[in-house]
Design a protein around this motif. Sequence first.
Motif, PDB file in Angstrom:
ATOM      1  N   ILE A   1       7.502   8.959   0.155  1.00 23.81           N
ATOM      2  CA  ILE A   1       7.145   8.002   1.041  1.00 23.81           C
ATOM      3  C   ILE A   1       6.957   6.640   0.155  1.00 23.81           C
ATOM      4  N   ALA A   2       6.702   6.676  -1.169  1.00 18.05           N
ATOM      5  CA  ALA A   2       6.268   5.377  -1.691  1.00 18.05           C
ATOM      6  C   ALA A   2       7.377   4.678  -2.284  1.00 18.05           C
ATOM      7  N   LEU A   3       8.591   5.399  -2.460  1.00 18.00           N
ATOM      8  CA  LEU A   3       9.857   4.930  -2.887  1.00 18.00           C
ATOM      9  C   LEU A   3      10.908   4.496  -1.861  1.00 18.00           C
ATOM     10  N   TRP A   4      10.519   4.943  -0.672  1.00 20.95           N
ATOM     11  CA  TRP A   4      11.494   5.063   0.580  1.00 20.95           C
ATOM     12  C   TRP A   4      11.754   3.367   0.850  1.00 20.95           C
TER      13      TRP A   4
ATOM     14  N   VAL B   1       7.819   2.892 -14.261  1.00 20.36           N
ATOM     15  CA  VAL B   1       8.700   2.549 -13.245  1.00 20.36           C
ATOM     16  C   VAL B   1       8.395   1.768 -11.959  1.00 20.36           C
ATOM     17  N   GLY B   2       7.182   2.591 -11.553  1.00 21.74           N
ATOM     18  CA  GLY B   2       6.475   2.197 -10.345  1.00 21.74           C
ATOM     19  C   GLY B   2       5.812   0.725 -10.241  1.00 21.74           C
ATOM     20  N   LEU B   3       5.112   0.657 -11.676  1.00 26.13           N
ATOM     21  CA  LEU B   3       4.735  -0.714 -11.910  1.00 26.13           C
ATOM     22  C   LEU B   3       5.676  -1.789 -12.113  1.00 26.13           C
ATOM     23  N   ALA B   4       6.857  -1.537 -12.712  1.00 31.84           N
ATOM     24  CA  ALA B   4       7.948  -2.324 -12.933  1.00 31.84           C
ATOM     25  C   ALA B   4       8.575  -2.569 -11.707  1.00 31.84           C
ATOM     26  N   LEU B   5       8.689  -1.916 -10.598  1.00 34.35           N
ATOM     27  CA  LEU B   5       9.185  -2.048  -9.260  1.00 34.35           C
ATOM     28  C   LEU B   5       8.321  -2.998  -8.732  1.00 34.35           C
ATOM     29  N   ALA B   6       6.958  -2.745  -8.548  1.00 30.52           N
ATOM     30  CA  ALA B   6       5.944  -3.715  -8.035  1.00 30.52           C
ATOM     31  C   ALA B   6       6.106  -5.303  -8.651  1.00 30.52           C
ATOM     32  N   THR B   7       6.335  -5.229  -9.850  1.00 33.21           N
ATOM     33  CA  THR B   7       6.331  -6.760 -10.440  1.00 33.21           C
ATOM     34  C   THR B   7       7.915  -7.227 -10.000  1.00 33.21           C
TER      35      THR B   7
ATOM     36  N   LEU C   1       0.816  -1.245  -0.053  1.00 33.15           N
ATOM     37  CA  LEU C   1      -0.104   0.005  -0.128  1.00 33.15           C
ATOM     38  C   LEU C   1       0.972   1.234  -0.219  1.00 33.15           C
ATOM     39  N   ARG C   2       2.013   1.294   0.590  1.00 35.62           N
ATOM     40  CA  ARG C   2       2.817   2.608   0.666  1.00 35.62           C
ATOM     41  C   ARG C   2       3.648   2.607  -0.554  1.00 35.62           C
ATOM     42  N   LEU C   3       3.827   1.412  -1.276  1.00 33.03           N
ATOM     43  CA  LEU C   3       4.301   1.536  -2.574  1.00 33.03           C
ATOM     44  C   LEU C   3       3.239   2.092  -3.809  1.00 33.03           C
ATOM     45  N   SER C   4       2.043   1.776  -3.636  1.00 34.75           N
ATOM     46  CA  SER C   4       0.955   2.286  -4.434  1.00 34.75           C
ATOM     47  C   SER C   4       0.766   3.754  -4.248  1.00 34.75           C
ATOM     48  N   LEU C   5       1.417   4.513  -3.448  1.00 33.13           N
ATOM     49  CA  LEU C   5       1.190   5.891  -3.307  1.00 33.13           C
ATOM     50  C   LEU C   5       1.454   6.523  -4.656  1.00 33.13           C
ATOM     51  N   PHE C   6       2.480   5.927  -5.260  1.00 35.66           N
ATOM     52  CA  PHE C   6       2.762   6.777  -6.576  1.00 35.66           C
ATOM     53  C   PHE C   6       1.653   6.773  -7.300  1.00 35.66           C
TER      54      PHE C   6
END
Length: 371
Positions: free
Chosen positions: A224-227, A159-165, A35-40
């Motif tokens: 916060i999302a990428l920390w 890049v956020g979606l790539a990091l999630a995968t 959920l924190r990552l999804s803030l992006f």
Amino acid sequence: MSAARRLARVLADLGPRYLPFADAATKELPLGRLLRLSLFQVTVGMAAVLLIGTLNRVMIVELDVPAWIVAVMLALPLLAAPFRALVGFRSDTHRSVLGWRRVPYLWFGTLLQFGGFAIMPFALLILSGDTTGPIVIGQVAAALAFVLVGAGLHTTQTVGLALATDLAPAHARPKVVALLCAMLLAGMMASAVVFGLALHDFSAIRLIQVIQGAALATLILNGIALWKQEPRDTSRKSVPARRFAEAWEAYAAQPQARRRLIATGLGTAGFSMQDILLEPYGGQILHLPVAATTALTALLAVGGGIGLLTAARWLNRGGDPFRVAAAGAVVGIAAFSAVVFAAPLGSGGLFACGVALIGLGGGLFAHGTLT
């Protein structure tokens, strides 16, 4: 068995059945971290609402900017869309002494988005002729602002979606992507409500405050999302480079890959063409105030969320993703018909219903084609 254990078992069975994204969390990617990552995605949704919703209507109706200029400005962020594949590939193959692949692209995407929002309100005021400066300066500055925001949000989302995968195990990736799409819609709904309330009594000063508030929120939430999300691996700097053409050829060699891309592109274009029209349509044709037209974006997001949930349950029951996407296209035809006939009938209710159905059809189509 104690009552507490029975209740826990009931809740565990209830979650995956009625909340399709409840089991997206895994041991490798716990729910809190996910959920924190999804803030992006929230900041991307906020930017989308501000560009295609609030500013679209404000520039045409309140600032009296010619519609063709507004159309050009809102089209500029899309110039960055074709480069998403290249950005994703570059983040895949990035070699860093610090051992990061995704974080540098996420951070620079955030800075681009922040910079565009920082200069945007003043550029729009010059563009509207509400100052003593030449309008051409406003046109150039506004174009630069929209390009920066577009490049920033496309880079951040890709890049956020790539990091999630990267972080999620293979079996959980479809649900993780679906959850991130739901968070995008949640960000759109929340932003539409906040922007509508903030601009209820419209003024130039209030517009500046709203856009600069969006810039600050983008910087904070993305930080916060990428920390501490991407683990550092210094061995990546020794990985041999790979050319983008090689990666593209490998993808295009898959059965029906090009056909899927064409279908996805046409359908996405169909659902996206309304972005520049709905807000001014409601303002100029149906004479709705700023708060009401901004609320349309929230209604669109609600419909999209229902579409995603419906598609998720349909697919979890063994549904065909092509049929899900086709159902979304059919709903979209009915939705755009409702919007068209809202003007001659003078019906705001029919217009709102059409907007919600556009979101529903778009959610079905997006989930089906992604799957």
